[in-house]
Scaffold this active site. Structure first.
Site, PDB file in Angstrom:
ATOM      1  N   LYS A  74      57.703  45.202   8.966  1.00  0.00           N
ATOM      2  CA  LYS A  74      57.582  45.015  10.415  1.00  0.00           C
ATOM      3  C   LYS A  74      58.767  45.678  11.102  1.00  0.00           C
ATOM      4  O   LYS A  74      59.894  45.214  11.021  1.00  0.00           O
ATOM      5  CB  LYS A  74      57.546  43.530  10.806  1.00  0.00           C
ATOM      6  CG  LYS A  74      56.958  43.397  12.208  1.00  0.00           C
ATOM      7  CD  LYS A  74      57.526  42.335  13.107  1.00  0.00           C
ATOM      8  CE  LYS A  74      58.892  42.480  13.638  1.00  0.00           C
ATOM      9  NZ  LYS A  74      59.058  43.421  14.771  1.00  0.00           N
ATOM     10  N   SER A  83      70.184  40.962  13.916  1.00  0.00           N
ATOM     11  CA  SER A  83      71.243  40.126  14.487  1.00  0.00           C
ATOM     12  C   SER A  83      71.479  38.864  13.664  1.00  0.00           C
ATOM     13  O   SER A  83      70.608  38.424  12.910  1.00  0.00           O
ATOM     14  CB  SER A  83      70.869  39.744  15.915  1.00  0.00           C
ATOM     15  OG  SER A  83      69.765  38.866  15.891  1.00  0.00           O
ATOM     16  N   GLU A 137      71.191  41.818   6.166  1.00  0.00           N
ATOM     17  CA  GLU A 137      72.234  42.745   6.603  1.00  0.00           C
ATOM     18  C   GLU A 137      72.381  42.508   8.089  1.00  0.00           C
ATOM     19  O   GLU A 137      71.493  42.863   8.859  1.00  0.00           O
ATOM     20  CB  GLU A 137      71.817  44.179   6.272  1.00  0.00           C
ATOM     21  CG  GLU A 137      73.015  45.083   6.114  1.00  0.00           C
ATOM     22  CD  GLU A 137      73.402  45.770   7.392  1.00  0.00           C
ATOM     23  OE1 GLU A 137      74.094  45.117   8.219  1.00  0.00           O
ATOM     24  OE2 GLU A 137      73.027  46.924   7.576  1.00  0.00           O
ATOM     25  N   CYS A 176      75.644  48.748  13.014  1.00  0.00           N
ATOM     26  CA  CYS A 176      76.157  47.466  12.517  1.00  0.00           C
ATOM     27  C   CYS A 176      77.566  47.606  11.969  1.00  0.00           C
ATOM     28  O   CYS A 176      78.363  46.688  12.062  1.00  0.00           O
ATOM     29  CB  CYS A 176      75.219  46.897  11.463  1.00  0.00           C
ATOM     30  SG  CYS A 176      74.812  48.084  10.193  1.00  0.00           S
TER      31      CYS A 176
HETATM   32  P1  NAI Z   1      66.944  41.048  16.340  1.00  0.00           P
HETATM   33  O1  NAI Z   1      67.725  40.606  15.168  1.00  0.00           O
HETATM   34  O2  NAI Z   1      66.333  39.978  17.152  1.00  0.00           O
HETATM   35  O3  NAI Z   1      65.780  42.057  15.871  1.00  0.00           O
HETATM   36  C1  NAI Z   1      65.702  42.645  14.596  1.00  0.00           C
HETATM   37  C2  NAI Z   1      64.291  42.511  14.062  1.00  0.00           C
HETATM   38  O4  NAI Z   1      63.973  41.130  13.921  1.00  0.00           O
HETATM   39  C3  NAI Z   1      63.201  43.105  14.953  1.00  0.00           C
HETATM   40  O5  NAI Z   1      62.215  43.707  14.142  1.00  0.00           O
HETATM   41  C4  NAI Z   1      62.641  41.881  15.641  1.00  0.00           C
HETATM   42  O6  NAI Z   1      61.300  42.037  16.053  1.00  0.00           O
HETATM   43  C5  NAI Z   1      62.723  40.853  14.548  1.00  0.00           C
HETATM   44  N1  NAI Z   1      62.716  39.454  15.006  1.00  0.00           N
HETATM   45  C6  NAI Z   1      63.146  38.962  16.193  1.00  0.00           C
HETATM   46  N2  NAI Z   1      62.970  37.629  16.237  1.00  0.00           N
HETATM   47  C7  NAI Z   1      62.420  37.267  15.058  1.00  0.00           C
HETATM   48  C8  NAI Z   1      62.020  36.028  14.493  1.00  0.00           C
HETATM   49  N3  NAI Z   1      62.138  34.885  15.156  1.00  0.00           N
HETATM   50  N4  NAI Z   1      61.515  36.026  13.239  1.00  0.00           N
HETATM   51  C9  NAI Z   1      61.401  37.165  12.536  1.00  0.00           C
HETATM   52  N5  NAI Z   1      61.746  38.357  13.025  1.00  0.00           N
HETATM   53  C10 NAI Z   1      62.258  38.424  14.270  1.00  0.00           C
HETATM   54  O7  NAI Z   1      67.896  41.982  17.200  1.00  0.00           O
HETATM   55  P2  NAI Z   1      67.684  42.585  18.677  1.00  0.00           P
HETATM   56  O8  NAI Z   1      67.236  41.522  19.616  1.00  0.00           O
HETATM   57  O9  NAI Z   1      66.875  43.798  18.566  1.00  0.00           O
HETATM   58  O10 NAI Z   1      69.186  42.976  19.051  1.00  0.00           O
HETATM   59  C11 NAI Z   1      70.085  41.978  19.480  1.00  0.00           C
HETATM   60  C12 NAI Z   1      71.459  42.209  18.902  1.00  0.00           C
HETATM   61  O11 NAI Z   1      71.395  42.163  17.488  1.00  0.00           O
HETATM   62  C13 NAI Z   1      72.079  43.540  19.192  1.00  0.00           C
HETATM   63  O12 NAI Z   1      72.680  43.563  20.439  1.00  0.00           O
HETATM   64  C14 NAI Z   1      73.059  43.662  18.076  1.00  0.00           C
HETATM   65  O13 NAI Z   1      74.233  42.972  18.380  1.00  0.00           O
HETATM   66  C15 NAI Z   1      72.381  42.977  16.912  1.00  0.00           C
HETATM   67  N6  NAI Z   1      71.722  43.940  16.006  1.00  0.00           N
HETATM   68  C16 NAI Z   1      72.286  44.200  14.805  1.00  0.00           C
HETATM   69  C17 NAI Z   1      71.715  45.133  13.965  1.00  0.00           C
HETATM   70  C18 NAI Z   1      72.317  45.475  12.657  1.00  0.00           C
HETATM   71  O14 NAI Z   1      72.012  46.531  12.111  1.00  0.00           O
HETATM   72  N7  NAI Z   1      73.119  44.646  12.069  1.00  0.00           N
HETATM   73  C19 NAI Z   1      70.526  45.883  14.339  1.00  0.00           C
HETATM   74  C20 NAI Z   1      69.972  45.490  15.611  1.00  0.00           C
HETATM   75  C21 NAI Z   1      70.572  44.563  16.398  1.00  0.00           C
END
Ligand code: NAI
Ligand code: MG
Length: 495
Positions: A181, A235, A256, A290
């Site tokens: 996903k 996140s 990660e 990240c």
């Molecule tokens: P997120 O962690 O919410 O999204 C990442 C993935 O998780 C997406 O595919 C999203 O659809 C999915 N997701 C969201 N809620 C979920 C749930 N309840 N159950 C299962 N999957 C779910 O991150 P988002 O909102 O895109 O970004 C927010 C912050 O996260 C950013 O500002 C950044 O600080 C951090 N981030 C860190 C990343 C990394 O590589 N460590 C990558 C992206 C964001």
């Protein structure tokens, strides 16, 4: 050209409309225009995909093929990515915003990742078992590796195709079946990957792609009882939910998550090199990385000169659409991320840190999620901008006196993904590197990432490692096999 697929989900080897018929829109962050409508999957689609993966794993041929047989298919995927590299790179720029040369690296690295894991799959054929030396000579013992099973992979938007490759390539190489996903902000290259995987001859059900929103599609995937392993990048708050979901069936898990990685620069460093690595460490991919080295600690003697030079060089960075020649900073990925970064900058100002450069919309860019790279100096260590992940082109600097203080400040974080240290004294640099509590430490550089080397964090930055042999093994169970070789009775009952 492969036809652009964004109306259907890829489940059990077929392109299907989502059960509820819903779609969501994805925008081009450079001008906020509509880019595509993407299927908004729900729990019913997730169930179809997981059931397909389950069948393929339990009854299909994929997990039972030799490593060399799987390698042939993985190399075809790599070839498929390469032969559509230009199209994929442009799609990535339009969906994510990143500059084209960076998108081209991502696509090349994604192809390379499939080739690399093809090699590891092949190598398993010549070393199918690992002998265990037992003190008790009546027994022979060895370890064989088996695929973990059905994998639910949930990935973010910052490196859309590459993050898919980091999970799909080792999972397929190991013989797992997978439901992927992608992020709702950047689903398009993953849809193209599904077309490439199909063309490569991956059997039905082995790879499934389900696009959708986090709560509607991600959560049901994380909670599905027939999934054996969850692999997540994103996140910390979402990572926590994934971990909770995994706890019910005690699913295998790799996470990660975020970071607030430090970069320690000693006064004996070459100032031009230091400034370039600092800029690359926090401004490439608009800082949406990240492992971005967002906290820079500079030894007091060098601090004023380095700050001055960093401001001057940062001012020269060209900002614009990722498709424009010479652009080094594209727009941020979305309105949500843009607002979040602007709010963090505002909070930084209010906390007493000195904003010495940028942090605002460029005057010549009225639309699109553009931001001039922000430099904060003398940042208080208790402020939110020093402690929390911003995920944007925002760097925080502070001066330090000696080695011990640098290490103490660097390690004072709830995260531990990456860190960097720079010094002309290699012995000192390595000593400091050993003292840093992080999964990846760069010496005299920041960010270069290699498919062969382990990737992952300490503390709240995650659990487990991706890439290299470590990433492969995270999709393989360890099976102990032990044989009793003695002619003598065991002696518990028969004396
Ligand atoms: P997120 O962690 O919410 O999204 C990442 C993935 O998780 C997406 O595919 C999203 O659809 C999915 N997701 C969201 N809620 C979920 C749930 N309840 N159950 C299962 N999957 C779910 O991150 P988002 O909102 O895109 O970004 C927010 C912050 O996260 C950013 O500002 C950044 O600080 C951090 N981030 C860190 C990343 C990394 O590589 N460590 C990558 C992206 C964001
Ligand atoms: Mg987009």
């Amino acid at each position: 050209m492969i036809p652009i697929q964004h109306k259907h989900l890829y489940i059990d080897g077929q392109w299907l409309a989502p059960v509820n018929g819903q779609h969501f829109t994805t925008l081009d962050p450079s001008d906020e225009s509509l880019l595509a409508e993407v299927p908004a999957a729900s729990a019913e689609d997730i169930d179809l995909a997981v059931q397909a993966a389950r069948r393929a794993f339990d009854h299909g041929q994929w997990p039972r093929l030799s490593g060399s047989q799987r390698a042939v298919v993985l190399r075809r995927i790599a070839e498929g990515i390469r032969s559509h590299a230009e199209q994929l790179a442009e799609l990535e720029v339009r969906d994510n915003g990143k500059p084209l040369p960076e998108a081209q690296w991502d696509i090349a690295d994604a192809a390379g990742c499939f080739d690399y894991y093809a090699g590891l799959a092949e190598a398993t054929d010549s070393a199918p078992r690992q002998t265990i030396a037992l003190a008790d000579e009546r027994f022979s013992s060895w370890v064989e590796r088996e695929p973990v099973g059905v994998v639910g992979a949930i990935i973010p938007w910052n490196f859309p195709l590459l993050m898919a490759a980091w999970k799909v390539a080792p999972a397929l190489a190991a013989g797992c079946c997978i439901v992927l996903k992608p992020s709702e902000l950047t689903s398009l290259s993953a849809l193209q990957l599904a077309a490439i995987v199909h063309e490569a001859g991956v059997p039905a059900g082995v790879f499934n792609l389900v696009t959708g929103l986090g709560p509607d599609a991600g959560a049901p995937l994380a909670e599905h009882p027939l999934v054996d392993k969850l692999a997540f990048t994103g996140s910390v708050p979402t990572g926590r939910r994934i971990m909770q979901a995994a706890s019910r069936e005690i699913k295998n898990l790799s996470l990660e998550l975020g970071g607030k990685s430090p970069f320690i620069v000693f006064a004996d460093s070459d100032i031009a090199a230091a400034v370039e690595w600092i800029m690359f460490g926090i401004f490439w991919n608009q800082g949406q990385v990240c492992s971005a080295t967002s906290r820079v600690l500079v030894q007091r003697e060098l601090y004023p000169a380095l700050l001055e030079r960093l401001i001057a060089e940062t001012g020269k960075l060209r900002i614009g659409s990722g498709l424009q020649e010479g652009v080094l900073l594209g727009p941020l990925v979305s309105r949500g991320q843009y607002d979040k970064v602007l709010a963090a900058i505002e909070a930084g100002r209010a906390s007493g840190a000195r904003l010495v450069h940028g942090g605002e919309r460029p005057s010549d860019q009225p639309v699109g999620y553009y931001l001039t790279p922000a430099i904060f100096a003398d940042v208080p260590t208790d402020s939110a901008i020093w402690r929390e992940e911003i995920f944007g082109p925002v760097v925080c600097l502070r001066a330090f006196g000696g080695e011990e203080e640098a290490l103490r400040l660097a390690n004072d974080s709830e995260f531990g993904l990456a860190a960097a240290v720079m010094s002309a004294d290699i012995e000192r640099a390595e000593r400091v590197a050993r003292g840093l509590r992080a999964g990846i430490v760069w010496i005299n550089c920041s960010q270069p990432t290699f498919t062969e080397a382990p990737w992952g964090g300490y503390k709240q930055s995650g659990i487990g490692r991706e890439l290299g042999q470590w990433g492969f093994d995270s999709y393989r169970e360890v099976k102990q096999m032990t044989r009793y070789d003695s002619e003598q009775p065991w002696g518990w009952y028969i004396k």
